[in-house]
Scaffold this active site. Sequence first.
Site, PDB file in Angstrom:
ATOM      1  N   PRO A   1       0.800  -1.237   0.000  1.00  0.00           N
ATOM      2  CA  PRO A   1       0.000   0.000   0.000  1.00  0.00           C
ATOM      3  C   PRO A   1       0.826   1.277   0.000  1.00  0.00           C
ATOM      4  CG  PRO A   1      -0.981  -1.606   1.480  1.00  0.00           C
ATOM      5  CD  PRO A   1       0.343  -2.180   1.050  1.00  0.00           C
ATOM      6  N   TYR A   2       2.003   1.257   0.609  1.00  0.00           N
ATOM      7  CA  TYR A   2       2.861   2.447   0.580  1.00  0.00           C
ATOM      8  C   TYR A   2       3.216   2.808  -0.865  1.00  0.00           C
ATOM      9  CZ  TYR A   2       7.144   5.245   0.957  1.00  0.00           C
ATOM     10  OH  TYR A   2       8.102   6.219   0.808  1.00  0.00           O
ATOM     11  N   GLY A   3       3.725   1.832  -1.612  1.00  0.00           N
ATOM     12  CA  GLY A   3       4.079   2.068  -3.008  1.00  0.00           C
ATOM     13  C   GLY A   3       2.872   2.402  -3.865  1.00  0.00           C
TER      14      GLY A   3
END
Length: 391
Positions: A198-200
Site C-alpha cells: 500500500p505504501y508504493g
Amino acid sequence: MEYPDPKRKSNMFGKLLMAAAVTALCIIMLKHSPSFSTPTHFSRHEKGVTHVLVTGGAGYIGSHAALRLLKESYRVTIVDNLSRGNIGAVKVLQDLFPEPGRLQFIYADLGDPDAVDKIFSENAFDAVIHFAAVAYVGESTTDPLKYYHNITSNTLMVLKSMAAHGVGTLIYSSTCATYGEPEKMPITEETPQVPINPYGKAKKMAEDMILDFSKNSDMAIMILRYFNVIGSDPEGRLGEAPRPELREQGRISGACFDAARGIIPGIKVKGTDYKTHDGTCIRDYIDVTDLVDAHVKALQHAKPQNVGIYNVGTGKGRSVKEFVEACKKATGVDIKVEYLPRRPGDYAEVFSDPTKIRRELNWTARFTDLQESLGIAWRWQKAHHNGYSSS
C-alpha cells in the site's frame, strides 16, 4: 409641553447598538482577512528570493532539506503536524537562522482542507517540496487506509491549493516502492511501476494524479523516486529521531543504532531466503545529504509546462547482511542479529540506474561509503540519547 416618546428612544438606542455591533463585526472580519493583516516577509513575493513550502519539514529528510535551502538563502516555510516529525529539529533550524523572513513553522495537518487553504492564502509561495507522508512498508500492509489518506488524499489537497493560488513549482518526494519488484535490474525511470504494498501503491496514485493534472497545467513538476535513505548532517546539527513506538517499523539503520546503544537486545533481519547472493534483501542506500542535493537541483532545473521524473540512488545494491556488518564497524559494537521470516510486502532486490539524473540535472551521489555514512549518523545518535529532547 411635549414629552419624549420612550418607545422612540428605545428604538433609537437599539439601532445604535446594532450599528455598533455590525461595525465591530466588520472590523474583526477585516482583521482576519489576509489583505488586512500586516504584511510579512512570508506573505509577499520578493525579487531575488525564492519562498519554498517544505511539507513534512520537521521530519528526518524534510528537516535536512530545509537546512540546505536555508543555507542557500531560500526563504522557507515548514508545515508539519508532528505526527512523525520532531519540533526539536525545527528549533535547531530556528536557532541557526533567526533572522526575520528566513524560516517560519506552521503546525497543521495537510488532511484539513480549510487549514491548507488558509496556509496558501496567507503566504506567497514560489515552490513546494512535498515530503510529508507516512513511510513504513510494514505499517502500510497492516493499516492501508492510513497510507491512502495520508499520501494520496493529502497530496490532492496540496495540489489543489497550489493550483488555486498560482504556485508554479512542485517537487514531489516519491519512492522506488512504486516499481514493486522489477524483473530486471537496475531500475530505470522507464521500468514498469507495479507496486506490491500500500505504501508504493499510494505513492503511485499520487504520482498519477500529479501527471494527469500536469497535462493541462503550466506548473513545473519534478518527481523524485528515491531509494533507502541513511546518514545525517555531517556537521552534527540534525539526525534521525523516530518516535519510540515506531522503532519496530523504522529503518534498519535506526534498529542498528538502537541495538548498538543497548536500547534493544539486537536487530531482527526479516527474510534470509531471497534469491540474492546471501539470501537477504538488496537495497540501494542513499545518503540524506546526497538526497537533499538532488531536491535542490530539481528545484533549480524545474521548468514551466515540464515534468521531470528521476531515480535518486547510487546505482549500487547492498545486502542487509552487508549493511549490518558496516553498521557494526561504524559503531564498534558487535550487534546481535536475529534472523526471522520475510516481512509482508517486501521485495528481494532493488537498486537504481541514476544515468538520467546525472545527465539532465548534473547530479551524482558523492557519499557512497556505507560505513562512513553510518559513522556520521552514529555520532549524532551518541550525542542525542533521547533524540532532540537531549540536544
